[in-house]
Scaffold this motif. Structure first.
Motif, PDB file in Angstrom:
ATOM      1  N   GLY A  81       0.821  -1.201   0.000  1.00 48.37           N
ATOM      2  CA  GLY A  81       0.000   0.000   0.000  1.00 48.37           C
ATOM      3  C   GLY A  81       0.852   1.245   0.000  1.00 48.37           C
ATOM      4  N   GLY A  82       0.675   2.093  -1.020  1.00 45.95           N
ATOM      5  CA  GLY A  82       1.504   3.289  -1.158  1.00 45.95           C
ATOM      6  C   GLY A  82       0.800   4.576  -0.771  1.00 45.95           C
ATOM      7  N   GLY A  83      -0.194   4.492   0.122  1.00 55.04           N
ATOM      8  CA  GLY A  83      -0.842   5.692   0.633  1.00 55.04           C
ATOM      9  C   GLY A  83      -0.079   6.247   1.821  1.00 55.04           C
TER      10      GLY A  83
ATOM     11  N   PRO B 180      -0.771   9.831  -3.780  1.00 55.61           N
ATOM     12  CA  PRO B 180      -1.468  10.676  -4.755  1.00 55.61           C
ATOM     13  C   PRO B 180      -1.941  12.002  -4.170  1.00 55.61           C
ATOM     14  CG  PRO B 180      -2.853   8.825  -4.079  1.00 55.61           C
ATOM     15  CD  PRO B 180      -1.479   8.565  -3.538  1.00 55.61           C
ATOM     16  N   GLU B 181      -2.101  12.080  -2.837  1.00 57.42           N
ATOM     17  CA  GLU B 181      -2.593  13.313  -2.212  1.00 57.42           C
ATOM     18  C   GLU B 181      -1.610  14.478  -2.337  1.00 57.42           C
ATOM     19  OE1 GLU B 181      -4.223   9.710  -0.068  1.00 57.42           O
ATOM     20  OE2 GLU B 181      -2.243  10.424  -0.709  1.00 57.42           O
ATOM     21  N   VAL B 182      -0.310  14.180  -2.470  1.00 59.13           N
ATOM     22  CA  VAL B 182       0.664  15.267  -2.538  1.00 59.13           C
ATOM     23  C   VAL B 182       0.998  15.656  -3.981  1.00 59.13           C
ATOM     24  CG1 VAL B 182       1.683  14.660  -0.319  1.00 59.13           C
ATOM     25  CG2 VAL B 182       2.645  13.696  -2.413  1.00 59.13           C
ATOM     26  N   GLY B 183       0.311  15.081  -4.931  1.00 57.67           N
ATOM     27  CA  GLY B 183       0.537  15.432  -6.333  1.00 57.67           C
ATOM     28  C   GLY B 183       1.517  14.501  -7.025  1.00 57.67           C
TER      29      GLY B 183
ATOM     30  N   SER C   7      -1.575  18.494   1.383  1.00 62.35           N
ATOM     31  CA  SER C   7      -1.189  17.358   2.211  1.00 62.35           C
ATOM     32  C   SER C   7       0.278  17.442   2.579  1.00 62.35           C
ATOM     33  CB  SER C   7      -1.453  16.038   1.478  1.00 62.35           C
ATOM     34  OG  SER C   7      -2.818  15.901   1.167  1.00 62.35           O
ATOM     35  N   VAL C   8       0.592  16.837   3.730  1.00 63.07           N
ATOM     36  CA  VAL C   8       1.984  16.723   4.175  1.00 63.07           C
ATOM     37  C   VAL C   8       2.227  15.276   4.581  1.00 63.07           C
ATOM     38  CG1 VAL C   8       2.245  19.115   4.930  1.00 63.07           C
ATOM     39  CG2 VAL C   8       1.274  17.438   6.501  1.00 63.07           C
ATOM     40  N   ALA C   9       3.444  14.799   4.386  1.00 65.31           N
ATOM     41  CA  ALA C   9       3.779  13.422   4.739  1.00 65.31           C
ATOM     42  C   ALA C   9       5.221  13.358   5.212  1.00 65.31           C
ATOM     43  CB  ALA C   9       3.586  12.488   3.539  1.00 65.31           C
ATOM     44  N   SER C  10       5.442  12.552   6.253  1.00 65.83           N
ATOM     45  CA  SER C  10       6.791  12.345   6.775  1.00 65.83           C
ATOM     46  C   SER C  10       7.387  11.086   6.156  1.00 65.83           C
ATOM     47  CB  SER C  10       6.740  12.213   8.298  1.00 65.83           C
ATOM     48  OG  SER C  10       7.997  11.793   8.800  1.00 65.83           O
ATOM     49  N   LEU C  11       8.679  11.148   5.845  1.00 69.84           N
ATOM     50  CA  LEU C  11       9.403   9.990   5.300  1.00 69.84           C
ATOM     51  C   LEU C  11      10.508   9.533   6.238  1.00 69.84           C
ATOM     52  CD1 LEU C  11       9.772  11.212   1.589  1.00 69.84           C
ATOM     53  CD2 LEU C  11       7.950   9.836   2.597  1.00 69.84           C
ATOM     54  N   GLY C  12      10.393   9.924   7.511  1.00 66.62           N
ATOM     55  CA  GLY C  12      11.431   9.615   8.481  1.00 66.62           C
ATOM     56  C   GLY C  12      11.945  10.888   9.118  1.00 66.62           C
TER      57      GLY C  12
ATOM     58  N   HIS D 250      13.560  14.174   9.774  1.00 67.75           N
ATOM     59  CA  HIS D 250      14.053  15.287   8.961  1.00 67.75           C
ATOM     60  C   HIS D 250      13.805  15.097   7.468  1.00 67.75           C
ATOM     61  CE1 HIS D 250      17.147  16.029  12.416  1.00 67.75           C
ATOM     62  NE2 HIS D 250      15.919  16.403  12.740  1.00 67.75           N
ATOM     63  N   LYS D 251      12.888  14.199   7.113  1.00 70.84           N
ATOM     64  CA  LYS D 251      12.587  13.964   5.699  1.00 70.84           C
ATOM     65  C   LYS D 251      11.078  13.987   5.493  1.00 70.84           C
ATOM     66  CE  LYS D 251      15.026  10.147   6.141  1.00 70.84           C
ATOM     67  NZ  LYS D 251      15.955  10.403   7.245  1.00 70.84           N
ATOM     68  N   GLY D 252      10.627  14.624   4.409  1.00 66.51           N
ATOM     69  CA  GLY D 252       9.192  14.664   4.160  1.00 66.51           C
ATOM     70  C   GLY D 252       8.876  15.278   2.811  1.00 66.51           C
ATOM     71  N   VAL D 253       7.584  15.279   2.466  1.00 65.86           N
ATOM     72  CA  VAL D 253       7.086  15.922   1.247  1.00 65.86           C
ATOM     73  C   VAL D 253       5.794  16.632   1.605  1.00 65.86           C
ATOM     74  CG1 VAL D 253       8.124  14.348  -0.421  1.00 65.86           C
ATOM     75  CG2 VAL D 253       5.907  13.788   0.569  1.00 65.86           C
ATOM     76  N   ALA D 254       5.497  17.699   0.878  1.00 65.28           N
ATOM     77  CA  ALA D 254       4.276  18.457   1.146  1.00 65.28           C
ATOM     78  C   ALA D 254       3.849  19.216  -0.091  1.00 65.28           C
ATOM     79  CB  ALA D 254       4.504  19.436   2.303  1.00 65.28           C
ATOM     80  N   GLN D 255       2.541  19.367  -0.208  1.00 61.40           N
ATOM     81  CA  GLN D 255       1.967  20.244  -1.218  1.00 61.40           C
ATOM     82  C   GLN D 255       0.802  20.967  -0.558  1.00 61.40           C
ATOM     83  OE1 GLN D 255       1.563  19.486  -5.579  1.00 61.40           O
ATOM     84  NE2 GLN D 255      -0.602  19.297  -5.081  1.00 61.40           N
TER      85      GLN D 255
END
Length: 458
Positions: free
Chosen positions: A178-180, A222-225, A367-372, A374-379
């Motif tokens: 699952g990649g959500g 998909p939420e972050v584009g 949306s914002v997401a943490s990848l660990g 000090h790492k993340g992505v956001a739109q």
């Protein structure tokens, strides 16, 4: 209000807790005079703030700070620990099974109401995959998050203490399906934690571990584009995480993950985060459902063609009036749920007082997401962020949204201390079988099968 109003809230998650909180504030005088009563039926005595589950699994936040005690927050409500098994809205009654039901030898108690708020949330959407029920673990509850943390550290202990290469390889292979949000954030945080933990193992290196993300579609998050989704794939692969797009899990029987591309991975860890579905209680009601099993609702969050019934969140199909197109519905996520609960609580009060109802309208902010760490992505509002700024925004946003000042202060304090001291990498897996040692000492045979629990935890 002309008569005493009995309000029943089914569910103690985002919508259930925030709606009950709104109601007890708006009806403070009526509750004090005995003109209204609010009953909340929930399977747990707490609300779980799910965006913090990945950090709880990684040890960045204590599990008790991820949950909000309902009895403390909803001090003017009657909180009933149990599950609604059926709702007869025509008769204005709900059947509830509590922890005492089995002891009493009954089918459950019945609660009468005048106004119904259905917010039971969702459950994991599973598929008939061989071995899935026997070996996989979900990631929706705090028990599952902490259990997964303990499990990952235990697999590292197994790998460190065995000389069998097959056992070692299976122990150090972790498959996430699952990649959500749930899958990517859980994978990112746990891989980060395990990588850190290897410095305390004399014979386990980061390169020895295999982390695999399986996603059936052609993109993740998909939420972050699309652009940020591609960046996330690149970032994960840079950390030697194997991202398999347009791939499905065909089997995990006999502790071997078989993928649709023909790959086979002996593994002791399969984490299932491939979507959710409406709670089964919705099918046990006489209320209208759409083709996906969600309650058909109006823009005022009332259940269609069912007076005095209300719904929001994952259980409700709410029209998105900001979309500008017919038939568009609000996404079942926390961003909408938190805002819907406020409007829902107000509309129940408006209905009781004979006032006009409000229309729920919220344009998706991003949306914002943490990848660990000090790492993340956001739109957010069209602006794209990645790396440390996105991670900082993720923490700031969710700190502002976690309920109660008490929880905000505790989480902020833990984050501050985590920046000053080293991570904790202790596994407390024995918590899942607390009587095992005593049973052995008493001459019995310890059982490693947890007692019956619908959440899969002991």
């Amino acid at each position: 209000m002309k008569e005493r109003a009995r309000i029943l809230v089914v569910g103690g998650g985002y919508v259930g807790m925030y709606t009950a909180l709104r109601l007890q504030r708006r009806l403070k005088r009526e509750l004090g005079r005995g003109e209204a009563e609010i009953t909340v039926v929930t399977p747990d005595p707490y609300m779980t703030y799910q965006p913090f589950l990945p950090e709880a699994a990684a040890g960045a936040i204590s599990p008790r700070h991820v949950v909000v005690p309902l009895r403390r927050v909803l001090d003017r409500c009657r909180v009933v620990i149990g599950e609604a098994t059926a709702v007869d809205h025509a008769a204005r009654t709900a059947t509830v099974r509590t922890p005492a039901t089995e002891e009493e030898g009954t089918d459950g108690s019945r609660i009468e109401y005048d106004e119904l708020v259905l917010a039971p949330g969702s459950v994991a959407r599973t598929l008939p995959i061989p071995g899935l029920a026997d070996h996989a673990i979900g990631f929706k509850t705090v028990e599952e998050a902490i259990g997964l943390r303990n499990h990952v550290l235990e697999q590292m202990d197994i790998a460190s203490s065995t000389r069998d290469p097959a056992v070692r390889d299976a122990a150090l292979t972790f498959v996430f399906v699952g990649g959500g949000y749930a899958g990517v954030e859980a994978l990112g945080e746990l891989e980060d934690m395990a990588r850190y933990a290897t410095r305390y193992y004399h014979n386990v290196r980061p390169g020895d571990m295999k982390w695999i993300l399986v996603e059936a579609s052609d993109r993740i998050l998909p939420e972050v584009g699309e652009e940020m989704g591609r960046y996330t794939v690149t970032e994960l692969r840079r950390r030697n995480i194997d991202v398999r797009l347009e791939t499905r899990l065909d089997s995990c029987a006999d502790r071997v993950a078989v993928l649709s591309d023909g790959s086979r991975f002996p593994t002791r860890t399969v984490v299932w985060t491939a979507g959710v579905k409406p709670h089964p209680v919705l099918a046990a009601t006489d209320l209208p459902l759409n083709e996906r099993g969600r309650l058909r609702c109006t823009a005022e969050l009332a259940v269609a063609d069912a007076p005095h019934a209300w719904a929001a969140g994952d259980a409700a199909a709410v029209p998105d009036v900001t979309a500008g197109e017919e038939g568009r519905e609000c996404a079942p996520n926390a961003q909408h749920a938190l805002r819907q609960a406020r409007v829902l609580g107000d509309n129940v009060v408006h209905s009781l007082r004979g006032e006009p109802l409000e229309t729920y309208a919220h344009k998706y902010a991003g949306s914002v997401a943490s990848l660990g760490l000090h790492k993340g992505v956001a739109q957010v509002y069209g602006r794209k962020l990645k790396g440390y700024p996105a991670w900082l925004m993720h923490r700031t946003y969710h700190l502002s949204r976690v309920p109660t000042f008490n929880r905000k202060a505790r989480v902020a304090a833990e984050w501050t201390l985590a920046g000053l001291f080293k991570r904790e990498i202790v596994s407390l897996g024995s918590l899942e079988h607390p009587r095992a040692e005593f049973e052995l000492a008493a001459g019995g045979k310890p059982s490693h099968d947890p007692p019956h629990n619908p959440k899969g935890s002991s």
